[in-house]
Design a protein around this motif. Sequence first.
Motif, short mmCIF file in Angstrom:
data_model
loop_
_atom_site.label_atom_id
_atom_site.label_comp_id
_atom_site.label_asym_id
_atom_site.label_seq_id
_atom_site.Cartn_x
_atom_site.Cartn_y
_atom_site.Cartn_z
N ALA A 170 86.77 65.69 59.83
CA ALA A 170 85.74 65.51 58.79
C ALA A 170 86.14 64.41 57.83
O ALA A 170 85.30 63.57 57.41
CB ALA A 170 85.50 66.80 58.04
N HIS A 171 87.43 64.36 57.50
CA HIS A 171 87.90 63.33 56.59
C HIS A 171 87.75 61.95 57.20
O HIS A 171 87.29 60.99 56.53
CB HIS A 171 89.38 63.61 56.23
CG HIS A 171 89.96 62.55 55.33
ND1 HIS A 171 89.61 62.43 54.01
CD2 HIS A 171 90.89 61.57 55.58
CE1 HIS A 171 90.28 61.42 53.48
NE2 HIS A 171 91.06 60.88 54.42
N ARG A 172 88.10 61.84 58.48
CA ARG A 172 87.97 60.54 59.15
C ARG A 172 86.50 60.12 59.24
O ARG A 172 86.17 58.96 59.04
CB ARG A 172 88.58 60.62 60.55
CG ARG A 172 90.08 60.85 60.57
CD ARG A 172 90.81 59.57 60.21
NE ARG A 172 90.58 58.55 61.21
CZ ARG A 172 91.08 57.31 61.11
NH1 ARG A 172 91.80 56.99 60.06
NH2 ARG A 172 90.85 56.43 62.06
N GLN A 173 85.63 61.10 59.54
CA GLN A 173 84.20 60.76 59.62
C GLN A 173 83.67 60.31 58.26
O GLN A 173 82.89 59.37 58.18
CB GLN A 173 83.40 61.97 60.12
CG GLN A 173 83.63 62.28 61.59
CD GLN A 173 82.91 63.55 62.02
OE1 GLN A 173 82.46 64.33 61.18
NE2 GLN A 173 82.87 63.77 63.34
N ALA A 174 84.10 61.02 57.20
CA ALA A 174 83.66 60.64 55.85
C ALA A 174 84.16 59.24 55.50
O ALA A 174 83.43 58.42 54.93
CB ALA A 174 84.15 61.65 54.82
N GLU A 175 85.41 58.96 55.86
CA GLU A 175 85.94 57.62 55.60
C GLU A 175 85.17 56.56 56.39
O GLU A 175 84.86 55.47 55.89
CB GLU A 175 87.43 57.57 55.97
CG GLU A 175 88.33 58.23 54.95
CD GLU A 175 89.80 57.98 55.29
OE1 GLU A 175 90.07 57.55 56.44
OE2 GLU A 175 90.65 58.20 54.42
N SER A 176 84.84 56.92 57.65
CA SER A 176 84.08 55.98 58.47
C SER A 176 82.70 55.71 57.87
O SER A 176 82.23 54.57 57.84
CB SER A 176 83.95 56.52 59.90
OG SER A 176 83.16 55.67 60.69
N GLN A 177 82.05 56.79 57.42
CA GLN A 177 80.74 56.62 56.79
C GLN A 177 80.85 55.78 55.52
O GLN A 177 80.00 54.94 55.25
CB GLN A 177 80.14 57.99 56.47
CG GLN A 177 79.71 58.77 57.73
CD GLN A 177 79.20 60.15 57.37
OE1 GLN A 177 79.25 60.55 56.22
NE2 GLN A 177 78.74 60.87 58.39
N ASP A 198 83.14 53.58 54.91
CA ASP A 198 83.38 52.19 55.30
C ASP A 198 82.08 51.51 55.75
O ASP A 198 81.80 50.36 55.39
CB ASP A 198 84.41 52.13 56.44
CG ASP A 198 85.81 52.51 55.97
OD1 ASP A 198 86.02 52.50 54.74
OD2 ASP A 198 86.66 52.81 56.83
N ALA A 199 81.28 52.25 56.55
CA ALA A 199 80.02 51.68 57.03
C ALA A 199 79.06 51.42 55.86
O ALA A 199 78.38 50.39 55.81
CB ALA A 199 79.35 52.62 58.05
N GLN A 200 79.02 52.39 54.93
CA GLN A 200 78.14 52.23 53.78
C GLN A 200 78.60 51.06 52.92
O GLN A 200 77.78 50.27 52.43
CB GLN A 200 78.11 53.51 52.96
CG GLN A 200 77.03 53.54 51.90
CD GLN A 200 76.93 54.89 51.23
OE1 GLN A 200 77.95 55.56 51.05
NE2 GLN A 200 75.72 55.28 50.87
N ARG A 201 79.92 50.95 52.77
CA ARG A 201 80.46 49.84 51.98
C ARG A 201 80.11 48.50 52.63
O ARG A 201 79.68 47.54 51.97
CB ARG A 201 81.98 49.97 51.83
CG ARG A 201 82.56 48.93 50.87
CD ARG A 201 84.08 48.92 50.85
NE ARG A 201 84.61 48.38 52.10
CZ ARG A 201 85.18 49.09 53.07
NH1 ARG A 201 85.31 50.41 52.93
NH2 ARG A 201 85.65 48.52 54.15
N GLU A 211 77.83 45.67 51.09
CA GLU A 211 78.41 44.33 50.98
C GLU A 211 77.55 43.30 51.70
O GLU A 211 77.34 42.18 51.21
CB GLU A 211 79.84 44.33 51.55
CG GLU A 211 80.85 45.03 50.67
CD GLU A 211 82.24 45.03 51.29
OE1 GLU A 211 82.34 44.59 52.46
OE2 GLU A 211 83.19 45.44 50.62
N THR A 212 77.00 43.69 52.85
CA THR A 212 76.12 42.78 53.59
C THR A 212 74.86 42.49 52.78
O THR A 212 74.40 41.34 52.70
CB THR A 212 75.73 43.39 54.96
OG1 THR A 212 76.92 43.64 55.70
CG2 THR A 212 74.82 42.44 55.72
N ILE A 213 74.29 43.54 52.18
CA ILE A 213 73.08 43.35 51.37
C ILE A 213 73.39 42.42 50.20
O ILE A 213 72.65 41.47 49.92
CB ILE A 213 72.54 44.70 50.86
CG1 ILE A 213 71.97 45.50 52.04
CG2 ILE A 213 71.47 44.48 49.80
CD1 ILE A 213 71.47 46.86 51.65
#
Length: 918
Positions: free
Chosen positions: A151-158, A160-163, A167-169
Motif C-alpha cells: 500500500a505504501h509503494r502504491q501510494a508513493e507511486s500515485q 509520483d504520478a500525480q506530481r 509538473e507537466t501541467i
Amino acid sequence: MLAPGSLPTLDTPTSPDRLAELTREVQQAHAEANLAHQHLAALTSSLREGLLLLSAELRILLINDQFCRLLGLPLPASQWLGVPLQQLTGPMLEQVADPVAYAAEVANGPVGAPANTLLALRDGRTLERNMRPVALGEAAGWLFSYRDVTAHRQAESQRDAQRKFYETILDEVPVEIAVLDEQRRYVYTNPQAVPDPAHREWLPGRTLAEYCARYGFPMELAAQRDLMFEQAEVSTKPIFWDDRTPLPTGDAVYHQRQFKLLSGAGRGLPYMLGSGLDVTARVQAEANSQASEAARREQQEFMQQVLDTNPSLVFVRDAAGEVVFGNRAMRRLEEQNTQAILSAEVQQAKSRDAAGYAAVDAQVLATGQEVTAEERSTSPTGEERWFYTIKRPLVRPDGTVQVLGVSTDITDLKAAQLAAEQAAQARENFLANMSHEIRTPMNGVLGMAALLAKTRLNPQQQEFVRTIRSSGAHLLGVLNDVLDVSKIHSGKLEIEAAPFHLHDSMQQAVATLAMQAQEKGLTFGFKPFATDEAPWVLSDPFRLNQILLNLLSNSIKFTTSGSVWLRSFLVGETEEELLVRFAVQDTGIGIGADALERIFESFTQAYADTTRRYGGTGLGLTISRALVTQLGGELGVTSTIGKGSTFSFTLPLRKTDEPAPVVADAFDTGLLRGVRVLLAEDNPINRMVARLHLMQWGVVVDEAEDGLIALQKLRANPYDVVLMDIQMPHMSGIEVTQHLRQFADATQASLPVLALTANVFKSDNEKYLAAGMDDYLAKPFAEEDLYAKLVALLRQPAPGLALAPLPAYDLTRLRQDAKGHTAFVASMVQSFLTHMPPMLQKIREATAARDWLAVADLAHHIKPNLLTLSIEAAIPAMHTLEELPTLMPTPDEPLRQVAVAQLLAAVEHALRELPNEA
C-alpha cells in the motif's frame, strides 16, 4: 560452597538440604525460561512484521506466524523451528515473483547480501526485507524482518504520478507560474516564466533583483514586484497589475500579473504564488484598434462630408420602411415634409408616393438584386418632383438586410422628357393620321385599279391603268419612307430575323431595277462572292433588300451613262457567322467632299437643285444608314465629282440551315366560298374594293358603314369572320370588338376579327391584339394578302374546341434565375402574395378616379413582378396601361378600362393559384 560454574562431583556426599535447594533452583530456572519463552512468543506473534532468526548453521531459531502469513507458509510457525533454511526455500520459491533470482540469493547465503531489499511476490504484493547479523552467545546469527509495503509503494507511486502530472501541467500551461518563499526567493518557476533551462536551474533560492541584475533587466521591475509582494501579504484577495518588460530588440513584452498569498504558508514553506499572462498581442491589438478607430472616425467624417455635399438623396431604409440613415439632402427633404401642414390632397399623394417606395423596396429585399426606378415625391405645396433612384440590398453586420438608395432629382429632365414625348406623340399622331388619310383613299385607288386591270381593256386603257398603279405605288413608297423616318426617330423601327438565301435575296433586289437601268442604257451588273455552299443566313431580308434597292435606285437615278454594279465580298468567317461587305458602285455625277455627310440627313440631298432635276424626297440614304446600323454595320461612301460613287457597308450575318420548303396555299383555292363576312368600313370606296374582292372569291358579304351598325348586326346575325376598320363614326373598331368579346354566346364572342388599319406602327397593332382582335392587315393591302389572312383565321379551332387558356403563371424563369435555391423561389412567391393585392387595390382606385397617369405608374411598378412570374395573360394589357396619356381627357379611355379589367383578372387568377407554390 562450590565455585561459580562448577558442578558437584558424584562421589561427593550431598546433604539432602542442598539437593533440595538445587532442585528448587532448577525448577525456578525452568519457570523463568518458560516465562521468557512465553513473553518472546507473545511479542513475536503480536508484531506486524514477519521475523526469521537463523543460526550460524542457517537453522531456524525463531519464526513467527506473521512471517508465515506474509509469505504464504503453512501455520503454525512453531513447526519450522530447528528446520534448516533449505527446507523453507522450496515453499518460498512458489510465492516470489522471480524464483530464479531468489534461489541464487539463498544459495549465496546471507553473507554479503544487502541489508535492505524489496521482495516482489507473485500475487502483486511487495515486501520490504531487512537483514542484520546478531550475536547468539559466542556464535553469530542473522535476523530477517519482513514488512508488507504494498500500500505504501502504491501510494508513493500515485504521488509520483500525480506530481509528474501537475509538473507537466505547470510546464505546459501557457501562463507564467512562480512560487516564492517569505524571503521573496524563488522556489519554483515553470518554463513559460523562464524559458531558458540554465536560467531556470540557477533561479531557485534567488530573488528577482538578483535575476534582473544577472540578466540585464531593469531594476524597476524588481522594485514594482516587491511592492506588489508587500500588498499581497496583507490582502485576502489576489493583487493584479500590468507591467512592461523591454527587450534588447527595442520592442517590449506586456504581462498581466498577479500575486496571491498561499494558504497555510509558513517559514520554510511555499509562501507566495505568482502568475503572469502575456498580453502583448492584446495590447498591440488594442493600440491598432485605437488607431483603426481613429482612422475609421476620420473616414466616417470624410464620407459624411462627401455624402452631405452630394446634392442627390442618399438614404438607407429598413424592411419596415423607416429611414435609418440619410445625408443632408435627405434630411432637408424630410424636414420640409414634417414641418409643413399638409392638405388632404397632398397627404393622399404622399401616401401614393410612399406605396411606390415600399413596392420597389420590397422588390429589392425579395430578389436581392439592384433595382432602378423613377420615383415621384410630392412636396408640401403639392408640387411633384421626380427622382431617378438606384436601390440595392445592404447587408448589415447582424445579417439583416436593408435598402440602400441614391435618388437624383430629374424633375427638369422629366419635364423635358414629357415635352419631348408629347412632341413625339404629336408627330406620331400626325403621321398616323396622315397615313390613315392617305392610305385610306390609296387603298381605294389601288384596289380599284387592280380590279379594273382584270376587266377587258384596250391597250391604251391598260396603259392608263398601269400608270395609275405605278403612280400609286410611287406615292405609297414616299409615304413609307416618311413613316420609316418617323419610326427611326422614335426608336420604333422593327428588325426581324428570318432565314434566307443571301444571293437569291440580292438577286431579287437587282431584278426589280434591271429594266429601269436598261431603259437608261446603263450596264447593270450583280456579282456575289463565290462560295462552296449556299449562304443561308439569319437576318432581315426585307430590310436588307430595302437598303440595296435604295442604294441601287440612287445610283441609277444619278447615272446617265456607264454602269451600276452591286457586289458582295466575304471578308471574314467563323463557325457561326459570315462577315459580308456589300458595295454599290456607279459612274454617275458623283458627290463633293463637302456634301458626303450631309446626304445622310433627313430630307436633304447633295445640292439644292437635285430634287428638281432628279426627284426624290431625300430620305432614302437616311433610312438606309439607320437600317444598316440596326443590322450591325455602318454605311459609308466614297465619291469623286464626275466619276461616280461607291456606297458600301459590312454586316455580320449569322449562319443557319436551309429551312424546310413551305408549300404556300394557291391563291383563291375556293376555301372562302360561302363564308359569311361582316365588312365594317366607313369609307364607301374601300367598302366597294373589299366587297368586290370578297365577292369574286364566293364570299357572302354584309356591310356596316359605322361601328354602331356593325355592333347591331353582330348581335342580330351569324358570321364566320369580321373585317373591322379601326376609325369609324359613333364607335371605333376597337370598341366594337371589346363589346363583341363580352357577348354571352361563346360562339359569337369568339368570332374571328381581322383589323383593317391605315396605321402601321407596331404599338398600334399591339393595341388591336390586346383589345381582342385576332390579326391585322395594313391598308392598302394586296388581295392575295387579304385572302391568306381570312383563310388563316378560318382555320383556327372552332369555339367548342378552343385552345386551352394561358396558365395563370409560370415559375420556370424564376427557378432558372434561382439556380436551385428553392427558398428564394418561395420568398418571391410569398412577396408577390403579400404586396400585390394592395397594388391591385390602388390600380382600382386610380381607375375609378380616371387617374391614368397613376395607373401607368402603378402598372410600370408591378411589371417586373409579372414578368418574373410569367403571368402572360396580363402582358398585353400592360402595353396599353404603361403608355402615359398625352391628352386630357384621355381619348383611349375605353381601351384602358378594358386593359385594367384584363390585368386585374389575370393577376387575381394567379393570386388564387399561387398559394399552392408557397
